[in-house]
Write an enzyme that holds these catalytic residues in place. Structure first.
Site, mmCIF file in Angstrom:
data_model
loop_
_atom_site.group_PDB
_atom_site.id
_atom_site.type_symbol
_atom_site.label_atom_id
_atom_site.label_comp_id
_atom_site.label_asym_id
_atom_site.label_seq_id
_atom_site.Cartn_x
_atom_site.Cartn_y
_atom_site.Cartn_z
ATOM 1 N N PRO A 237 0.596 -1.258 -0.243
ATOM 2 C CA PRO A 237 -0.036 0.441 -0.702
ATOM 3 C C PRO A 237 0.744 1.320 -0.023
ATOM 4 O O PRO A 237 1.890 1.265 0.773
ATOM 5 C CB PRO A 237 -0.747 0.183 1.260
ATOM 6 C CG PRO A 237 -0.547 -1.521 2.220
ATOM 7 C CD PRO A 237 -0.053 -1.783 0.936
ATOM 8 N N THR A 242 -2.313 3.767 -7.107
ATOM 9 C CA THR A 242 -3.505 4.729 -7.903
ATOM 10 C C THR A 242 -3.401 6.065 -8.628
ATOM 11 O O THR A 242 -3.542 6.289 -9.345
ATOM 12 C CB THR A 242 -4.897 5.370 -6.463
ATOM 13 O OG1 THR A 242 -4.277 4.132 -5.445
ATOM 14 C CG2 THR A 242 -5.583 5.834 -6.613
ATOM 15 N N GLU A 459 17.719 -0.601 26.265
ATOM 16 C CA GLU A 459 17.941 0.008 24.476
ATOM 17 C C GLU A 459 19.475 -0.109 24.777
ATOM 18 O O GLU A 459 20.125 -0.296 23.196
ATOM 19 C CB GLU A 459 17.378 1.252 24.642
ATOM 20 C CG GLU A 459 15.698 1.701 24.920
ATOM 21 C CD GLU A 459 14.716 0.845 23.716
ATOM 22 O OE1 GLU A 459 16.019 0.430 22.494
ATOM 23 O OE2 GLU A 459 13.597 0.646 24.477
#
Ligand code: ADP
Length: 602
Positions: A237, A242, A459
């Site tokens: 997507p 389009t 982290e």
């Protein structure tokens, strides 16, 4: 003067043709009701009263209706008061031009009884009423009375059907109409051209040919070639499918019908198929043109072979209709169908065969250079300062689709505007990227010191490992600023590669497990903070064993079915023993990497 008046009349009032139907309906109902009521001159009386009145010579004329067994008798003026009382009906003319004098009506026991009664009465009493026998009532009146209700319903039905089938606007009557949006030369606010589509050079090349088909079909038909009916744009997507289809329409300067596969789906049975028919009828009327069906997998999913499972009949009907319509086209009718999906593998094979969507055009996520071009296109409208470098931006956005990039540009401008700046700078773009990747910064989220420490260690574990491991993705930044749902994050710059080696997979897993390993090593306790990492690692390990054939005990085996045809069958393509093996291998792989992570960190 008079022409003026006419003009005014025709131009001034908008007349909806539906009013005609409404007025006609109203008129029919009114007429029906009033004709039923239009016999106030007839008063219904009992047979015994009728006999009495006859003997008293009240009637001037009797009309016997043999069919309906009733008699209508006109009352002599002298007796009207006695029969009708104070409300003597007036003499009037009915709709058929007959005069109706005040009369009474009575049901006869039978026609024979009436004639007996009449003859006897005539012998004994002095009466001068004339008698007329009739086969039926007034023919037209009977006909109308009988048929009017039927006529009315037929009329109503025709009206409803016309509204359903025709171009009626909205309402439930419009369900059969296709929901396609049409962009015509007149309606297009801004024409999309190939210039608006950045990157995608191969895809553009393919569709340029389609533009040529639409512009100069003679060139191909003269040689006996057939114009293709459809092309399928396949890709994730937001990659510009389009946009590409719109650009084709814009370049070829033909009308463009755009709709989504799910627009065919409705809760009413048969609507999908009817919408397909409607769409193709409309498209043919506008040929040459382009029909663009987005997310075609909503209807084009492979039809289930397993009828016992029920399956989605409505969707299959819609698909069948689509297949038929695509075949039914004359090959050179000038309608080209473009469809987009991100899952070409689940589409029905019949859709992909020659003569339907015989061309597949891959529209992939943009590579570095494509991203640069897309940034250039979207930065056109944005006022940027000199710190913004498209090359840098393209590097910072691996895995972004064209839509994501458009979003980054817009978001950066919004952030800059919020900060009261006149130009959009590099920092705004970085903030925008952060925001799009991880979500909104949560300044209000309360974390305890202990939590922050744990997050930082977690982290740091990721960061250290990705630094130490040869094949792990390079680190971009580590943060304990919570955004969206995550409390902290280590961001990597994935290398853009098409194949991944065993070593790379191992190192990636190891780095992902680094967070939990760090927590265990330094704090001596583990937390739920690693849930996402674990999910990722487990999936990765399963993929390695079952799909990539990378485990020691199940080498070179793949249990994935890429054709999608076996979807819905409940059997696994392997035995229970193999399933146990797969589980064991997955456990082993993950465990090995976890130990490795701890070792390196230590
Ligand atoms: P898809 O149909 O593949 O889901 P779209 O064509 O609707 O994606 O793309 C959405 C938006 O993303 C477009 O309107 C455009 O702004 C932007 N975009 C995507 N790909 C590109 C590209 N290659 N060049 C320029 N803009 C793009």
């Amino acid at each position: 003067m008079s022409t003026n008046a006419v003009k005014k009349k025709s131009g001034g009032m908008k007349f909806d043709p539906n009013w005609i139907y409404l007025i006609l309906c109203g008129a029919i109902v009114y007429w029906f009701v009033t004709t039923k009521d239009a016999m106030p001159t007839e008063k219904q009386i009992d047979w015994s009263d009728f006999q009495r009145y006859t003997r008293e010579n009240v009637f001037s004329r009797m009309t016997v209706n043999l069919k309906e067994n009733l008699v209508l008798a006109e009352v002599k003026p002298a007796h009207q008061k006695a029969v009708f009382g104070d409300t003597v009906p007036p003499i009037r003319t009915n709709a058929w031009g007959e005069t109706e004098k005040p009369s009474v009506k009575t049901i006869l026991p039978s026609a024979d009884r009436f004639s007996d009664f009449y003859d006897k009465t005539k012998e004994r009493y002095d009466i001068d009423a004339t008698v007329k026998y009739e086969e039926g009532g007034n023919f037209w009146l009977n006909l109308l009375n009988g048929f009017l209700p039927i006529l009315f319903f037929v009329f109503l039905w025709v009206w409803v059907m016309r509204k359903m089938g025709g171009g009626g606007a909205g309402g439930i009557f419009g369900v059969g109409n296709s929901r396609a949006q049409i962009y015509d030369k007149g309606t297009a606010n801004k024409k999309t051209t190939f210039k608006d589509v950045a990157g995608l050079s191969e895809a553009k090349q393919e569709v340029e040919e389609i533009v040529d088909f639409l512009k100069t079909p003679q060139k191909y038909t003269a040689l006996g070639a057939k114009i293709p009916t459809g092309a399928l744009l396949v890709g994730p997507p937001g990659t510009g499918k389009t946009l590409l289809a719109k650009a084709v329409a814009g370049e070829a300067e033909v009308p463009f019908f755009s709709l989504s596969g799910s627009d065919f789906v409705e809760m009413f049975v048969g609507v999908g198929a009817s919408r397909v028919r409607d769409l193709f009828a409309k498209a043919k009327a506008k040929a040459p043109c382009i029909v663009f069906i987005d997310e075609i997998d909503a209807v084009g999913r492979a039809r289930s072979r397993n009828m016992a499972m029920g399956g989605n009949d409505e969707r299959e009907n819609t698909l069948n209709q689509l297949l038929t319509e695509m075949d039914g086209f004359g090959t050179n009718s000038g309608v080209i169908i473009l469809a987009a999906t991100n899952r070409a593998d689940i589409l029905d094979k019949a859709l992909l065969r020659a003569g339907r969507f015989d061309r597949q055009i891959n529209v992939d996520l943009p590579e570095l250079n494509d991203r640069k071009e897309i940034f250039v296109v979207h930065l056109n409208d944005i006022k940027i300062d000199e710190t913004v470098d498209t090359e840098f931006l393209a590097r910072q956005t691996p895995g972004f689709s064209g839509a994501d990039i458009a979003n980054v540009c817009n978001e950066a401008a919004l952030i800059a505007a919020r900060g009261g700046k006149t130009l959009v700078g590099r920092d705004d773009f970085m903030n925008a990227v952060d925001r799009i990747v991880a979500g909104l910064e949560k300044k209000s989220k309360i974390t305890t010191l202990e939590e922050r420490q744990a997050i930082a260690l977690h982290e740091a574990g990721h960061a250290t490992l990705s630094w130490m491991l040869e094949y792990a993705n390079p680190l971009v930044k580590v943060t304990i600023v919570s955004r969206g749902k995550s409390l902290g994050a280590a961001w990597y710059m994935p290398e853009e590669r098409q194949i991944t080696t065993y070593q790379q997979l191992q190192d990636e897993m190891c780095a992902t497990l680094g967070g939990r390993a760090a927590e265990e090593l330094t704090l001596g306790k583990i937390s739920t903070g690693a849930t996402n990492d674990l999910e990722k690692v487990t999936k990765q390990a399963y993929a390695m064993v079952a799909y990539y054939g990378m485990s020691e005990r199940l080498p070179n085996l793949n249990y994935y079915d890429s054709s999608g045809q076996d979807w819905g069958t409940f059997t696994k393509p392997y035995s229970d023993e193999t399933a146990t093996l797969i589980d064991e291998e997955v456990k082993r792989i993950v465990n090995e990497q976890y130990l490795r992570a701890k070792e390196i960190l230590a």
